[in-house]
Enzyme design. Structure first.
Site, short mmCIF file in Angstrom:
data_model
loop_
_atom_site.label_atom_id
_atom_site.label_comp_id
_atom_site.label_asym_id
_atom_site.label_seq_id
_atom_site.Cartn_x
_atom_site.Cartn_y
_atom_site.Cartn_z
N ARG A 128 0.87 -1.17 0.00
CA ARG A 128 0.00 0.00 0.00
C ARG A 128 0.91 1.22 0.00
NH1 ARG A 128 -2.13 -3.75 3.59
NH2 ARG A 128 -4.20 -4.53 3.01
N LYS A 187 -2.72 -2.00 7.98
CA LYS A 187 -4.17 -1.90 8.00
C LYS A 187 -4.79 -3.01 8.86
CE LYS A 187 -8.16 -1.85 4.85
NZ LYS A 187 -8.58 -1.90 3.44
N HIS A 245 -2.53 2.80 -5.49
CA HIS A 245 -3.01 1.53 -4.96
C HIS A 245 -3.22 0.52 -6.09
CE1 HIS A 245 -4.82 -0.35 -1.29
NE2 HIS A 245 -5.32 -1.15 -2.21
N ARG A 304 -0.93 -2.58 -6.91
CA ARG A 304 -1.12 -3.87 -6.23
C ARG A 304 -2.04 -4.77 -7.05
NH1 ARG A 304 -0.82 -4.36 -0.77
NH2 ARG A 304 -3.05 -4.84 -0.47
N HIS A 345 -3.24 -9.18 2.66
CA HIS A 345 -4.69 -9.21 2.78
C HIS A 345 -5.10 -10.00 4.02
CE1 HIS A 345 -5.67 -8.28 -1.72
NE2 HIS A 345 -5.44 -7.21 -1.00
N TYR A 401 0.26 -18.44 9.91
CA TYR A 401 1.10 -19.47 9.32
C TYR A 401 1.69 -18.96 8.00
CZ TYR A 401 2.50 -24.20 7.91
OH TYR A 401 3.21 -25.30 7.54
#
Length: 400
Positions: free
Chosen positions: A236, A263, A322, A325, A349, A359
């Site tokens: 970002r 975020k 943005h 991405r 995300h 993980y």
């Protein structure tokens, strides 16, 4: 034996730096200065009410309220607060209650998110309902408070600010400071309709245009390298713009962005490609000891968030920052070379499965490193229009 408190000095207040957690400086007589991790400094007053309960009253922020003014207000307010007279005046004002709620809520979200909420309430809504007794605020007042934002056409910001107002009133209702939440009755029908806009992203056949932007000497080297870093690492915009040297782990060749800047409030690990490491090596010679990697020209802070977008626009690319991405995600998914979980982890995300999310962050670093290196190498192959199309075809990616 009562603790002896040495009165504060102006130098102590100005020199107080933010820490990981909020802390207090005491001036005596219940007056204290709270220093938040955002850097905000707020005067508060401890007192015992008429029911012999310990409470705290928010006076306001330093330097808007000076040390001498805070002391004067301490002497004026304390008798009212202890007698209960304050229940008839500003203690029940919306802004006083908002500041009380904000001091708690801001610790649970990112600094950037907290600052946006604070500025929106104080700069817009506060002018309408800030001094109103919270019990007198009705849905029509909420609409009026939000209309300034609507007039600017910032409908998405309006909806986010409305959400902040609702959380604050929920807090006030739970604390018994008001009976109803007026925000609950304000629907989106009171404002202009809002159609969410996807972030515009570059066309896959336009990657070669970035080279012109990265070589455009009308922009500082720091701005150009930061924009390239955003493209190569799928971050970002703020994550790269505000990147700090303390987050760069040279031995492991990783950038680990702290949770407070993310975020999703979770550390984000970026295995760096060779090209990204070269960018950092160039910036290490330029940043002159600044804590931020992509320092501004005065070497006092990081570059502005708007500069990478200007480079993109000057390169003739119709995209938001943005949107880079989305471009990376589209290409990496279309290749079929990398598992979706790895791509999502690289984009930081939120994974609905929290255990799997942790993980993915901790494991498969080498697999992610391989993907990041592939992506950087792919960008380098797209140095001309013809080579851009050739690289897409070789990777089995459509030109559309």
């Amino acid at each position: 034996m009562a603790r002896i408190i040495t009165p504060l000095t102006l130098k102590e207040i100005r020199d107080a730096k933010p820490k990981e957690k909020m802390y207090r400086l005491y001036d005596g007589g219940g007056l204290q200065l709270c220093i938040y991790k955002t850097g905000r400094k707020t005067w508060r007053l401890d007192y015992t009410d008429f029911n012999k309960k310990r409470k705290t009253y928010t006076i306001g922020d330093f330097p808007e309220i000076s040390l001498s003014e805070a002391r004067r207000l301490r002497e004026e307010l304390k008798p009212e607060l202890e007698s209960g007279e304050h229940l008839l005046n500003a203690q029940n004002s919306f802004m006083s209650i908002f500041d009380d709620w904000y001091s708690r809520w801001s610790l649970t979200v990112s600094q950037r998110h907290a600052e946006r909420a604070y500025n929106s309430i104080h700069n817009d809504c506060g002018k309408v309902i800030g001094n109103m007794d919270i019990n007198t605020i009705e849905p029509r007042h909420i609409v009026l408070a939000l209309q300034k934002i609507e007039e600017r056409g910032a409908i998405e910001q309006l909806l986010k600010t409305k959400s902040v107002l609702k959380m604050c009133f929920d807090f006030a209702v739970a604390r018994g400071l008001c009976l109803i939440n007026p925000v609950s009755s304000v629907t989106t029908k009171a404002f202009k309709s809002h159609t969410p806009q996807n972030h515009r992203s570059p066309k896959k056949t336009e990657i070669y245009k970035f080279r012109d932007g990265f070589n455009n000497e009308r922009f500082s080297l720091s701005v150009r390298l930061c924009t390239e870093f955003i493209l190569r690492n799928m971050t970002r915009p703020s994550e790269s713009v505000e990147a700090q040297w303390s987050e760069y782990h040279k031995d492991s060749e990783m950038l680990i962005i702290s949770a407070e800047r993310m975020k999703m409030k979770r550390d984000h690990i970026i295995p760096l490609s060779k090209q990204s490491i070269v960018i950092l090596e160039k910036m290490s010679k330029l940043s002159a000891g600044n804590k931020h990697i992509f320092t501004n020209q005065s070497f006092t802070s990081h570059i502005s968030n708007v500069y990478p977008l200007r480079i993109i626009q000057r390169s003739g690319i119709d995209s938001t920052t943005h949107g880079l991405r989305h471009l990376a995600s589209t290409i990496l998914n279309e290749t079929g070379l990398f598992r979706p979980d790895i791509i999502e982890a690289a984009l930081a995300h939120q994974d609905k499965n929290s255990i799997r999310a942790i993980y993915n962050q901790a494991q498969y670093i080498e697999e992610r490193r391989e993907m990041m290196q592939w992506w950087s190498d792919f960008i380098d192959k797209c140095d001309t229009k013809e080579n851009n199309e050739r690289a897409l075809k070789e990777a089995g990616i459509s030109l559309i």
